[in-house]
Design a protein around this motif. Sequence first.
Motif, PDB file in Angstrom:
ATOM      1  N   ARG A 291       0.753  -1.213  -0.145  1.00 27.83           N
ATOM      2  CA  ARG A 291      -0.045  -0.012  -0.151  1.00 27.83           C
ATOM      3  C   ARG A 291       0.841   1.267  -0.059  1.00 27.83           C
ATOM      4  O   ARG A 291       1.846   1.415   0.825  1.00 27.83           O
ATOM      5  CB  ARG A 291      -0.943  -0.193   1.301  1.00 27.83           C
ATOM      6  CG  ARG A 291      -1.963   1.125   1.185  1.00 27.83           C
ATOM      7  CD  ARG A 291      -3.095   0.441   0.079  1.00 27.83           C
ATOM      8  NE  ARG A 291      -4.264   1.352   0.064  1.00 27.83           N
ATOM      9  CZ  ARG A 291      -4.956   1.546  -0.889  1.00 27.83           C
ATOM     10  NH1 ARG A 291      -5.017   0.526  -1.734  1.00 27.83           N
ATOM     11  NH2 ARG A 291      -6.253   2.363  -1.050  1.00 27.83           N
ATOM     12  N   GLY A 292       0.543   2.083  -0.623  1.00 27.68           N
ATOM     13  CA  GLY A 292       1.300   3.398  -0.938  1.00 27.68           C
ATOM     14  C   GLY A 292       0.812   4.685  -0.256  1.00 27.68           C
ATOM     15  O   GLY A 292       0.030   4.541   0.860  1.00 27.68           O
ATOM     16  N   ASN A 293       1.114   5.936  -0.618  1.00 29.47           N
ATOM     17  CA  ASN A 293       0.878   6.935   0.256  1.00 29.47           C
ATOM     18  C   ASN A 293      -0.559   7.640  -0.457  1.00 29.47           C
ATOM     19  O   ASN A 293      -0.468   8.974  -0.089  1.00 29.47           O
ATOM     20  CB  ASN A 293       1.855   7.799   0.518  1.00 29.47           C
ATOM     21  CG  ASN A 293       3.051   7.300   1.284  1.00 29.47           C
ATOM     22  OD1 ASN A 293       2.788   6.505   2.048  1.00 29.47           O
ATOM     23  ND2 ASN A 293       4.183   7.437   0.977  1.00 29.47           N
ATOM     24  N   GLY A 294      -1.172   7.240  -1.549  1.00 32.70           N
ATOM     25  CA  GLY A 294      -2.305   7.750  -1.630  1.00 32.70           C
ATOM     26  C   GLY A 294      -2.303   7.474  -3.475  1.00 32.70           C
ATOM     27  O   GLY A 294      -1.330   7.003  -3.916  1.00 32.70           O
ATOM     28  N   ARG A 295      -3.654   7.519  -3.998  1.00 35.19           N
ATOM     29  CA  ARG A 295      -3.721   7.313  -5.410  1.00 35.19           C
ATOM     30  C   ARG A 295      -3.360   8.203  -6.381  1.00 35.19           C
ATOM     31  O   ARG A 295      -3.401   9.567  -5.878  1.00 35.19           O
ATOM     32  CB  ARG A 295      -5.132   6.829  -5.597  1.00 35.19           C
ATOM     33  CG  ARG A 295      -5.855   5.570  -4.794  1.00 35.19           C
ATOM     34  CD  ARG A 295      -7.125   5.513  -5.170  1.00 35.19           C
ATOM     35  NE  ARG A 295      -7.776   4.363  -4.638  1.00 35.19           N
ATOM     36  CZ  ARG A 295      -8.391   4.184  -3.719  1.00 35.19           C
ATOM     37  NH1 ARG A 295      -8.550   5.321  -2.537  1.00 35.19           N
ATOM     38  NH2 ARG A 295      -8.753   3.123  -2.997  1.00 35.19           N
ATOM     39  N   ALA A 296      -2.732   7.941  -7.460  1.00 35.02           N
ATOM     40  CA  ALA A 296      -2.544   8.771  -8.260  1.00 35.02           C
ATOM     41  C   ALA A 296      -3.585   9.409  -9.015  1.00 35.02           C
ATOM     42  O   ALA A 296      -4.867   8.929  -9.243  1.00 35.02           O
ATOM     43  CB  ALA A 296      -1.782   8.086  -9.567  1.00 35.02           C
ATOM     44  N   SER A 297      -3.800  10.782  -9.376  1.00 36.92           N
ATOM     45  CA  SER A 297      -5.088  11.310 -10.062  1.00 36.92           C
ATOM     46  C   SER A 297      -5.213  11.023 -11.321  1.00 36.92           C
ATOM     47  O   SER A 297      -4.191  10.490 -12.032  1.00 36.92           O
ATOM     48  CB  SER A 297      -4.629  13.137 -10.047  1.00 36.92           C
ATOM     49  OG  SER A 297      -3.505  13.264 -10.739  1.00 36.92           O
ATOM     50  N   GLN A 298      -6.379  11.211 -11.823  1.00 37.45           N
ATOM     51  CA  GLN A 298      -6.418  10.716 -13.308  1.00 37.45           C
ATOM     52  C   GLN A 298      -5.732  11.529 -14.053  1.00 37.45           C
ATOM     53  O   GLN A 298      -5.194  10.928 -15.399  1.00 37.45           O
ATOM     54  CB  GLN A 298      -7.853  11.151 -13.630  1.00 37.45           C
ATOM     55  CG  GLN A 298      -8.874  10.318 -12.996  1.00 37.45           C
ATOM     56  CD  GLN A 298      -8.689   8.956 -13.294  1.00 37.45           C
ATOM     57  OE1 GLN A 298      -8.674   8.382 -14.505  1.00 37.45           O
ATOM     58  NE2 GLN A 298      -8.759   8.069 -12.278  1.00 37.45           N
ATOM     59  N   GLU A 299      -5.200  12.632 -14.024  1.00 33.00           N
ATOM     60  CA  GLU A 299      -4.238  13.495 -14.529  1.00 33.00           C
ATOM     61  C   GLU A 299      -3.044  12.882 -14.963  1.00 33.00           C
ATOM     62  O   GLU A 299      -2.309  12.868 -15.708  1.00 33.00           O
ATOM     63  CB  GLU A 299      -4.048  14.988 -14.095  1.00 33.00           C
ATOM     64  CG  GLU A 299      -3.164  15.776 -15.223  1.00 33.00           C
ATOM     65  CD  GLU A 299      -2.654  17.149 -14.496  1.00 33.00           C
ATOM     66  OE1 GLU A 299      -2.403  18.087 -14.883  1.00 33.00           O
ATOM     67  OE2 GLU A 299      -3.057  17.428 -13.375  1.00 33.00           O
ATOM     68  N   LEU A 300      -2.363  12.358 -13.603  1.00 36.23           N
ATOM     69  CA  LEU A 300      -1.491  11.890 -13.562  1.00 36.23           C
ATOM     70  C   LEU A 300      -1.165  10.374 -14.379  1.00 36.23           C
ATOM     71  O   LEU A 300      -0.203  10.113 -15.047  1.00 36.23           O
ATOM     72  CB  LEU A 300      -0.843  11.457 -12.218  1.00 36.23           C
ATOM     73  CG  LEU A 300       0.631  10.938 -11.808  1.00 36.23           C
ATOM     74  CD1 LEU A 300       1.680  11.683 -12.493  1.00 36.23           C
ATOM     75  CD2 LEU A 300       0.946  10.833 -10.436  1.00 36.23           C
ATOM     76  N   ILE A 301      -2.242   9.593 -13.932  1.00 36.81           N
ATOM     77  CA  ILE A 301      -2.583   8.644 -14.813  1.00 36.81           C
ATOM     78  C   ILE A 301      -2.385   8.654 -16.573  1.00 36.81           C
ATOM     79  O   ILE A 301      -1.660   7.897 -16.937  1.00 36.81           O
ATOM     80  CB  ILE A 301      -3.809   7.681 -14.249  1.00 36.81           C
ATOM     81  CG1 ILE A 301      -3.637   7.226 -13.074  1.00 36.81           C
ATOM     82  CG2 ILE A 301      -3.984   6.619 -15.286  1.00 36.81           C
ATOM     83  CD1 ILE A 301      -5.112   6.607 -12.264  1.00 36.81           C
ATOM     84  N   ARG A 302      -3.116   9.622 -16.928  1.00 37.54           N
ATOM     85  CA  ARG A 302      -2.989   9.983 -18.360  1.00 37.54           C
ATOM     86  C   ARG A 302      -1.499  10.056 -18.588  1.00 37.54           C
ATOM     87  O   ARG A 302      -0.700   9.630 -19.613  1.00 37.54           O
ATOM     88  CB  ARG A 302      -3.669  10.909 -18.530  1.00 37.54           C
ATOM     89  CG  ARG A 302      -5.363  10.684 -18.821  1.00 37.54           C
ATOM     90  CD  ARG A 302      -6.046  11.787 -19.332  1.00 37.54           C
ATOM     91  NE  ARG A 302      -6.135  13.045 -18.588  1.00 37.54           N
ATOM     92  CZ  ARG A 302      -7.101  13.405 -17.696  1.00 37.54           C
ATOM     93  NH1 ARG A 302      -7.944  12.636 -17.214  1.00 37.54           N
ATOM     94  NH2 ARG A 302      -6.622  14.492 -16.886  1.00 37.54           N
TER      95      ARG A 302
END
Length: 350
Positions: A291-302
Amino acid sequence: MTREPVLAEAIASVVAGHPIRRVPLKDVLAAAASVDRSAVASVDWRSRVLAAITSLAEQGKVELPKTRADVTALPPLPSYLQRPAAPTSAPVETASVVWHADLTWVAVAEDQGRLNSATRRFLSKVNTWLPRRRGVCVPLRERSLEIFGDEKELESWVLGPLFDPDRLSFELLECEPCWPPVEQRIFGDADWLIIENYTTYVSICRVAARRGFEGRIVWGSGNQVGTRLSALAAEGDRPVRCWYFGDIDAGGFRAARHACVRAEQLGFDAIAPARGLYRLATIHGSKRRVRGNGRASQELIRWIHTWLEGTLATIAAEVAGAGDRIVQENVGIEVLETVNSISDWFAVED
């Protein structure tokens, strides 16, 4: 969709009703615990709180500090949340400025309507300071603190067009760049390889030395990678080609994106992902995914899909989007020694 909606609603309520805009983390945790009594017994309590905070930030309901975090337990949490400022009802007319003689080019740009509000505010503060020059050259951040009340403000402008020839300069502002030393190993004049974490930097340097690598390996130091690239550029160093390898998680890809942006600002060729090393991380780290420190935003995923491309991008984006992480330390000395050629660290096909 709001993650952890019950916790998010409680946190949003305490932020909205707090007597001051900045709400300490202890008040945030107390609000969350008031609607979920599992806080003490739940091993993933902080992760759930972080998910709720992240959702509220993405929705614009809270603002997060840029650097300050509580690291007394994992995952780290922001040391405070801030209530967004209320929008102003109407734009305020900007007062006219009598520009200093050294800023006559600003007056011309203003008359031609080529100054946006942010640039004008920045230059107005420079204009106010110029008559107070004392003939003493100081480090960049000291001058930035004096002029703007923010030691990092100047750094965000010095690589842009305001510092083109015959405009602003270090000489005019009586300051000099002062970048931290760069940890690097120079084997030759070929490609650069930037490594996010220090342990992996050490391992890759050792194997590179034995394998006859002919380029340069640089420790990026996570989010400090921009200052490392700026320091190298200040010394006149420029890569023929530059590669990057970091953690497979939201933070790792934010650092990689920051490196790419700074490289573009410095006039370097685009930084490419060391796809072979990322591939090794997915292979050898799949069973150690945590488990990390938070999910990537949709912008970062793109951005991940655009930068990494192909099946590798799909795997990495899924890990980062889930809030998980595969650390680059999975690609240690023993794993690196199994690779036939150093060229396989870089470009690989799906």
